[in-house]
Design an enzyme around this catalytic site. Structure first.
Site, PDB file in Angstrom:
ATOM      1  N   ARG A   1      -0.544 -14.074  22.758  1.00 42.35           N
ATOM      2  CA  ARG A   1      -1.482 -14.061  23.888  1.00 42.35           C
ATOM      3  C   ARG A   1      -1.870 -12.620  24.180  1.00 42.35           C
ATOM      4  O   ARG A   1      -1.347 -11.982  25.081  1.00 42.35           O
ATOM      5  CB  ARG A   1      -0.831 -14.732  25.111  1.00 42.35           C
ATOM      6  CG  ARG A   1      -1.807 -15.161  26.184  1.00 42.35           C
ATOM      7  CD  ARG A   1      -1.593 -14.416  27.485  1.00 42.35           C
ATOM      8  NE  ARG A   1      -1.652 -12.986  27.319  1.00 42.35           N
ATOM      9  CZ  ARG A   1      -1.341 -12.107  28.252  1.00 42.35           C
ATOM     10  NH1 ARG A   1      -0.893 -12.500  29.401  1.00 42.35           N
ATOM     11  NH2 ARG A   1      -1.432 -10.794  28.054  1.00 42.35           N
TER      12      ARG A   1
ATOM     13  N   GLU B   1       5.724  -7.876  25.415  1.00 34.25           N
ATOM     14  CA  GLU B   1       4.315  -7.681  25.706  1.00 34.25           C
ATOM     15  C   GLU B   1       3.471  -8.773  25.049  1.00 34.25           C
ATOM     16  O   GLU B   1       3.608  -9.025  23.839  1.00 34.25           O
ATOM     17  CB  GLU B   1       3.923  -6.309  25.132  1.00 34.25           C
ATOM     18  CG  GLU B   1       2.680  -5.715  25.660  1.00 34.25           C
ATOM     19  CD  GLU B   1       2.669  -5.527  27.161  1.00 34.25           C
ATOM     20  OE1 GLU B   1       3.580  -4.901  27.708  1.00 34.25           O
ATOM     21  OE2 GLU B   1       1.710  -6.011  27.784  1.00 34.25           O
ATOM     22  N   ASP B   2       2.659  -9.427  25.838  1.00 33.38           N
ATOM     23  CA  ASP B   2       1.680 -10.390  25.324  1.00 33.38           C
ATOM     24  C   ASP B   2       2.276 -11.520  24.486  1.00 33.38           C
ATOM     25  O   ASP B   2       1.706 -11.911  23.463  1.00 33.38           O
ATOM     26  CB  ASP B   2       0.555  -9.643  24.587  1.00 33.38           C
ATOM     27  CG  ASP B   2      -0.371  -8.935  25.581  1.00 33.38           C
ATOM     28  OD1 ASP B   2      -0.109  -9.017  26.801  1.00 33.38           O
ATOM     29  OD2 ASP B   2      -1.360  -8.310  25.167  1.00 33.38           O
TER      30      ASP B   2
ATOM     31  N   ASN C   1      -8.287  -9.749  31.902  1.00 35.81           N
ATOM     32  CA  ASN C   1      -8.729  -8.742  30.935  1.00 35.81           C
ATOM     33  C   ASN C   1      -9.153  -9.425  29.641  1.00 35.81           C
ATOM     34  O   ASN C   1      -8.664 -10.505  29.338  1.00 35.81           O
ATOM     35  CB  ASN C   1      -7.555  -7.797  30.602  1.00 35.81           C
ATOM     36  CG  ASN C   1      -7.118  -6.994  31.789  1.00 35.81           C
ATOM     37  OD1 ASN C   1      -7.923  -6.461  32.522  1.00 35.81           O
ATOM     38  ND2 ASN C   1      -5.808  -6.914  31.982  1.00 35.81           N
TER      39      ASN C   1
ATOM     40  N   ASP D   1       6.352  -7.003  30.715  1.00 35.10           N
ATOM     41  CA  ASP D   1       5.323  -6.326  31.501  1.00 35.10           C
ATOM     42  C   ASP D   1       4.291  -7.306  32.057  1.00 35.10           C
ATOM     43  O   ASP D   1       3.816  -7.135  33.172  1.00 35.10           O
ATOM     44  CB  ASP D   1       4.643  -5.260  30.642  1.00 35.10           C
ATOM     45  CG  ASP D   1       3.583  -4.527  31.431  1.00 35.10           C
ATOM     46  OD1 ASP D   1       3.914  -4.048  32.528  1.00 35.10           O
ATOM     47  OD2 ASP D   1       2.437  -4.460  30.976  1.00 35.10           O
ATOM     48  N   ASP D   2       3.949  -8.330  31.277  1.00 33.97           N
ATOM     49  CA  ASP D   2       2.908  -9.257  31.742  1.00 33.97           C
ATOM     50  C   ASP D   2       3.368 -10.014  32.983  1.00 33.97           C
ATOM     51  O   ASP D   2       2.566 -10.381  33.826  1.00 33.97           O
ATOM     52  CB  ASP D   2       2.560 -10.262  30.640  1.00 33.97           C
ATOM     53  CG  ASP D   2       2.170  -9.539  29.385  1.00 33.97           C
ATOM     54  OD1 ASP D   2       1.173  -8.812  29.415  1.00 33.97           O
ATOM     55  OD2 ASP D   2       2.899  -9.662  28.378  1.00 33.97           O
TER      56      ASP D   2
ATOM     57  N   TYR E   1      -6.323   1.785  25.920  1.00 37.47           N
ATOM     58  CA  TYR E   1      -5.715   0.645  26.593  1.00 37.47           C
ATOM     59  C   TYR E   1      -6.860  -0.296  26.963  1.00 37.47           C
ATOM     60  O   TYR E   1      -7.960  -0.170  26.443  1.00 37.47           O
ATOM     61  CB  TYR E   1      -4.943   1.209  27.804  1.00 37.47           C
ATOM     62  CG  TYR E   1      -4.052   0.260  28.526  1.00 37.47           C
ATOM     63  CD1 TYR E   1      -3.127  -0.528  27.853  1.00 37.47           C
ATOM     64  CD2 TYR E   1      -4.106   0.159  29.920  1.00 37.47           C
ATOM     65  CE1 TYR E   1      -2.290  -1.387  28.552  1.00 37.47           C
ATOM     66  CE2 TYR E   1      -3.265  -0.700  30.610  1.00 37.47           C
ATOM     67  CZ  TYR E   1      -2.370  -1.470  29.922  1.00 37.47           C
ATOM     68  OH  TYR E   1      -1.552  -2.311  30.617  1.00 37.47           O
TER      69      TYR E   1
ATOM     70  N   LYS F   1       0.441   0.634  24.340  1.00 41.66           N
ATOM     71  CA  LYS F   1       1.358   0.732  25.490  1.00 41.66           C
ATOM     72  C   LYS F   1       2.272   1.935  25.325  1.00 41.66           C
ATOM     73  O   LYS F   1       2.552   2.658  26.274  1.00 41.66           O
ATOM     74  CB  LYS F   1       2.209  -0.537  25.590  1.00 41.66           C
ATOM     75  CG  LYS F   1       1.420  -1.749  26.026  1.00 41.66           C
ATOM     76  CD  LYS F   1       1.474  -1.932  27.524  1.00 41.66           C
ATOM     77  CE  LYS F   1       0.470  -2.977  27.965  1.00 41.66           C
ATOM     78  NZ  LYS F   1       0.650  -3.533  29.261  1.00 41.66           N
TER      79      LYS F   1
HETATM   80  P1  NAD Z   1      -1.497 -17.394  30.631  1.00 42.79           P
HETATM   81  O1  NAD Z   1      -2.086 -17.950  29.403  1.00 42.79           O
HETATM   82  O2  NAD Z   1      -0.031 -17.387  30.798  1.00 42.79           O
HETATM   83  O3  NAD Z   1      -2.098 -18.197  31.893  1.00 42.79           O
HETATM   84  C1  NAD Z   1      -3.442 -18.530  32.066  1.00 42.79           C
HETATM   85  C2  NAD Z   1      -3.543 -19.493  33.252  1.00 42.79           C
HETATM   86  O4  NAD Z   1      -4.919 -19.643  33.563  1.00 42.79           O
HETATM   87  C3  NAD Z   1      -3.000 -20.883  32.960  1.00 42.79           C
HETATM   88  O5  NAD Z   1      -2.329 -21.371  34.084  1.00 42.79           O
HETATM   89  C4  NAD Z   1      -4.262 -21.698  32.731  1.00 42.79           C
HETATM   90  O6  NAD Z   1      -4.114 -23.075  33.091  1.00 42.79           O
HETATM   91  C5  NAD Z   1      -5.218 -21.014  33.674  1.00 42.79           C
HETATM   92  N1  NAD Z   1      -6.615 -21.236  33.291  1.00 42.79           N
HETATM   93  C6  NAD Z   1      -7.170 -21.101  32.070  1.00 42.79           C
HETATM   94  N2  NAD Z   1      -8.469 -21.428  32.120  1.00 42.79           N
HETATM   95  C7  NAD Z   1      -8.733 -21.764  33.407  1.00 42.79           C
HETATM   96  C8  NAD Z   1      -9.872 -22.213  34.083  1.00 42.79           C
HETATM   97  N3  NAD Z   1     -11.030 -22.373  33.447  1.00 42.79           N
HETATM   98  N4  NAD Z   1      -9.756 -22.481  35.393  1.00 42.79           N
HETATM   99  C9  NAD Z   1      -8.608 -22.300  36.054  1.00 42.79           C
HETATM  100  N5  NAD Z   1      -7.483 -21.885  35.463  1.00 42.79           N
HETATM  101  C10 NAD Z   1      -7.550 -21.625  34.150  1.00 42.79           C
HETATM  102  O7  NAD Z   1      -2.068 -15.952  30.765  1.00 42.79           O
HETATM  103  P2  NAD Z   1      -1.487 -14.762  31.663  1.00 42.79           P
HETATM  104  O8  NAD Z   1      -0.509 -13.972  30.905  1.00 42.79           O
HETATM  105  O9  NAD Z   1      -1.075 -15.300  32.966  1.00 42.79           O
HETATM  106  O10 NAD Z   1      -2.771 -13.829  31.771  1.00 42.79           O
HETATM  107  C11 NAD Z   1      -3.938 -14.280  32.409  1.00 42.79           C
HETATM  108  C12 NAD Z   1      -4.918 -13.132  32.546  1.00 42.79           C
HETATM  109  O11 NAD Z   1      -4.364 -12.142  33.392  1.00 42.79           O
HETATM  110  C13 NAD Z   1      -5.273 -12.451  31.227  1.00 42.79           C
HETATM  111  O12 NAD Z   1      -6.651 -12.260  31.144  1.00 42.79           O
HETATM  112  C14 NAD Z   1      -4.597 -11.122  31.327  1.00 42.79           C
HETATM  113  O13 NAD Z   1      -5.321 -10.109  30.657  1.00 42.79           O
HETATM  114  C15 NAD Z   1      -4.609 -10.895  32.804  1.00 42.79           C
HETATM  115  N6  NAD Z   1      -3.586  -9.928  33.201  1.00 42.79           N
HETATM  116  C16 NAD Z   1      -3.988  -8.890  33.970  1.00 42.79           C
HETATM  117  C17 NAD Z   1      -3.099  -7.921  34.321  1.00 42.79           C
HETATM  118  C18 NAD Z   1      -3.539  -6.790  35.196  1.00 42.79           C
HETATM  119  O14 NAD Z   1      -4.630  -6.754  35.609  1.00 42.79           O
HETATM  120  N7  NAD Z   1      -2.721  -5.842  35.532  1.00 42.79           N
HETATM  121  C19 NAD Z   1      -1.790  -7.986  33.861  1.00 42.79           C
HETATM  122  C20 NAD Z   1      -1.389  -9.079  33.077  1.00 42.79           C
HETATM  123  C21 NAD Z   1      -2.317 -10.049  32.762  1.00 42.79           C
END
Ligand code: NAD
Length: 614
Positions: free
Chosen positions: A188, A278-279, A443, A301-302, A135, A206
């Site tokens: 994504r 997912e993603d 991540n 899940d996201d 993972y 997953k």
């Molecule tokens: P997403 O693409 O939907 O959203 C990204 C957001 O970040 C957008 O609002 C974008 O405008 C903003 N952004 C991008 N670059 C930026 C910058 N330089 N400054 C400020 N804001 C910025 O993505 P998501 O699905 O929301 O996922 C985002 C992150 O969260 C990923 O890295 C993902 O791996 C992580 N995530 C972590 C977990 C966990 O830890 N359990 C779970 C899900 C997602």
């Protein structure tokens, strides 16, 4: 005898266990079905080398002498007979000798292709060491290099060119009893962006966690890649690319494709087949969740899993700061699906604690790539779910200035953009709070908003830190801090296990809130004292069973469980259905008779006259 019938023997066997459980509990009379008898009888017909090539049944050198002779594999294996314990030890010695995580990932995938039970046994015994390989973070790297690590297909690849034939493709899957699908369109992948069909590593990983953590049998799980193309030119021009080489299809054609997929799943596997999204990219993820949530047994899940795990971490953190959710001010860095999902569940939880919707929303601020989300900001859209948290205020762009302006007690990074929590941001958090809560969730590790070490150092060891990818313990001024990992794996396997076990029709928002509350409660005082806001990963299986049992309680209480009769003890009910990594017995099934009937010795001697007379 087909592979699928063999697999269904196993599900029927676990169904039998389940029925036996009800026999004990409800004293109901249950008979073994004819189907079970037929399949069971022909089970022994998979013999010889085919048995060794079947990862679900293969035991490698653990086949006993009797089994080898009986099943026609004698001589096809070295003569020694090894126990599963020794096999597991050998796997781990080889695993630890490798220098590279990607090689470790490949080694494990090869093992799952050869011997599924051993694969899951090894994960179960070494969960903390192996989860980061199957993972996040390693699975991210594996997806980027999927063209290289790809050896053998797992799951189904359905392309936009198959529109109109999705049901036919689902019928090509030989397992009859699919109960859970994890699906992606690869747009994504983690924080890595559009990886197209290389994103298949995510549903595969997953679902491996479904089995390793939640004990959902692998034959019930199906990973699916919906390949509508990729806009990542670098990937699609890679000669090793495994998907279709065209730009992503969007709009009406995309929507029709996904609609057809959902309908085909129900037609093929039934209305209670769980579909985990997912993603998917934000612009589709929210839309699709809203569209299907009430029609199908589905969740994202996201959005929802992330929200629950982060909320659980907040519950843990607030046990340290001794405050209520509504007493805090939250700043989200990133306003995509993860951030908005967390914010929505957080607001929902604050309302459950007595806050009004306005009060709850007023505690949550958001910041994205265009700056703070305030009315009339000069740059960037204000549409979509983030608009619920838009404020009247200054359109500040620089993050440390934003922190100074908003003065949050909780800072949550979900941007996928890497080191945004630089020194000034962290220092400001430390200046305005006695115990700042800092979650760097992006991540893989390279995309985290800050490292654990930076967070503890810049706040002089006062922050309560959690991350999306794992960080090692940090020693700061002679004290060791254990960063929490807000790993969705604490939530989605439990939610899925309860949903499947109870045959729930929908995965409702309340399930995520309950899962978060339970997870928060399962953090011990000793963990909190060590700075951990989640239970240790080593406890993840037990934690999952406990959460799933609470969810089952809730589903029966609210009449949303469809598996009847209702079990008295929900935890036992959940445990009865878990996958068992111990090997099956393949020798002949024999049983004893009373001595006088079991040999020719007691037959009277032959007297021709007596025989003729009778
Ligand atoms: P997403 O693409 O939907 O959203 C990204 C957001 O970040 C957008 O609002 C974008 O405008 C903003 N952004 C991008 N670059 C930026 C910058 N330089 N400054 C400020 N804001 C910025 O993505 P998501 O699905 O929301 O996922 C985002 C992150 O969260 C990923 O890295 C993902 O791996 C992580 N995530 C972590 C977990 C966990 O830890 N359990 C779970 C899900 C997602």
């Amino acid at each position: 005898m087909s592979f699928s019938s063999l697999r269904s023997v196993r599900s029927i066997l676990s169904y039998q266990k389940y029925l036996r459980y009800f026999q004990q509990q409800q004293s109901c009379l249950v008979t073994v079905t004819d189907e079970y008898r037929a399949v069971s009888k022909s089970r022994s017909s998979l013999k010889g080398v085919e048995l060794l090539r079947n990862p679900a049944l293969n035991k490698g050198m653990a086949f006993t002498l009797e089994e080898r002779q009986h099943m026609g594999i004698h001589g096809l294996l070295p003569p020694a007979v090894l126990s599963q314990d020794v096999q597991a030890l050998r796997v781990m010695i080889n695993f630890r000798r490798l220098n590279d995580d990607l090689d470790r990932y490949s080694e494990l995938m090869n093992l799952s292709d050869r011997n599924e039970k051993l694969f899951y046994r090894v994960i179960a015994d070494n969960i903390e060491e192996i989860i980061p390989i199957v993972y996040t973070p390693t699975v991210g790297l594996a997806c980027q290099k999927y063209g290289l690590v790809f050896k053998r297909p797992r799951g189904l690849f359905i392309t936009i060119h198959d529109k109109g034939h999705i049901y036919d493709i689902l019928c090509n899957w030989t397992e009859q009893q699919v109960k859970a699908i994890v699906v992606t369109d690869g747009e994504r992948i983690l924080g890595l962006g559009d990886l197209g069909a290389f994103g298949m590593g995510i549903p595969v990983g997953k679902l491996q966690l479904y089995t390793a953590i939640a004990g959902i049998p692998p034959q019930h799980c199906l990973p699916i890649m919906l390949d509508v193309g990729t806009n990542n030119q670098e990937i699609s021009s890679n000669p090793l690319y495994i998907g279709i080489r065209q730009k992503r299809v969007t709009g009406k054609e995309y929507d029709e494709f996904i609609d057809e997929f959902m309908e085909a799943v129900v037609q093929r596997f039934g209305w209670d087949c769980l579909i985990q999204f997912e993603d998917f990219a934000s612009h589709n993820a929210y839309r699709l969740l809203e569209r299907y949530q009430k029609q199908y047994c589905t969740f994202n899940d996201d959005i929802q899993g992330t929200a629950a795990v982060v909320l659980a971490g907040l519950f843990g953190a607030l046990r340290i700061t001794n405050t209520k959710l509504v007493d805090n001010k939250y700043l989200f860095v990133g306003a995509g699906q993860a951030a908005c999902g967390i914010a929505d569940l957080l607001a929902h939880a604050m309302m459950r604690e007595g806050a009004t919707q306005e009060e709850a929303a007023s505690r949550i601020w958001m910041y994205d790539v265009h700056g703070l989300i305030v009315e009339g900001r000069p740059q960037g859209d204000l549409e979509g779910p983030k608009s619920a948290y838009m404020k009247k205020g200054k359109p500040v762009k620089d993050l440390s200035a934003v922190v100074d302006y908003v003065k949050p007690s909780v800072l949550i990074g979900a941007s996928g953009a890497g080191r945004l929590f630089h020194e000034a941001v962290l220092k400001t958090m430390g200046q305005i709070n006695e115990r700042p809560v800092i979650f760097a969730l992006s991540n893989p590790t390279s995309r985290a908003e800050c490292t654990a070490e930076e967070a503890y150092r810049e706040t002089e060891g006062r922050c309560i830190f959690a991350s999306g990818s794992p960080f090692k313990p940090v020693v700061y001024k002679d004290k060791t801090f254990y960063p929490g990992q807000g790993n969705n794996a604490y939530i989605f396997p439990a939610v899925s296990l309860a949903t499947i076990a109870c045959a729930a029709r929908h995965v409702e928002e309340d399930m995520f809130l309950i899962a978060a509350q339970q997870l928060g409660l399962l953090v011990s005082q000793a963990d909190l004292d060590a700075g951990r806001v989640y239970p240790p990963v080593t406890a993840i299986h037990e934690v999952t069973v406990k959460i799933a049992a609470h969810l089952a309680e809730h589903l029966y209480e609210t009449k949303k469980a469809w598996n009847y009769p209702e079990p008295n003890d929900k935890e036992e009910f959940i445990r009865m259905q878990l996958y068992d990594t111990s090997y099956e017995y393949f020798g002949p099934k024999t049983w004893k008779w009373p001595e006088q009937h079991s040999s020719a010795r007691n037959v009277p001697s032959i007297d021709e006259d007596v025989c003729l007379e009778s």
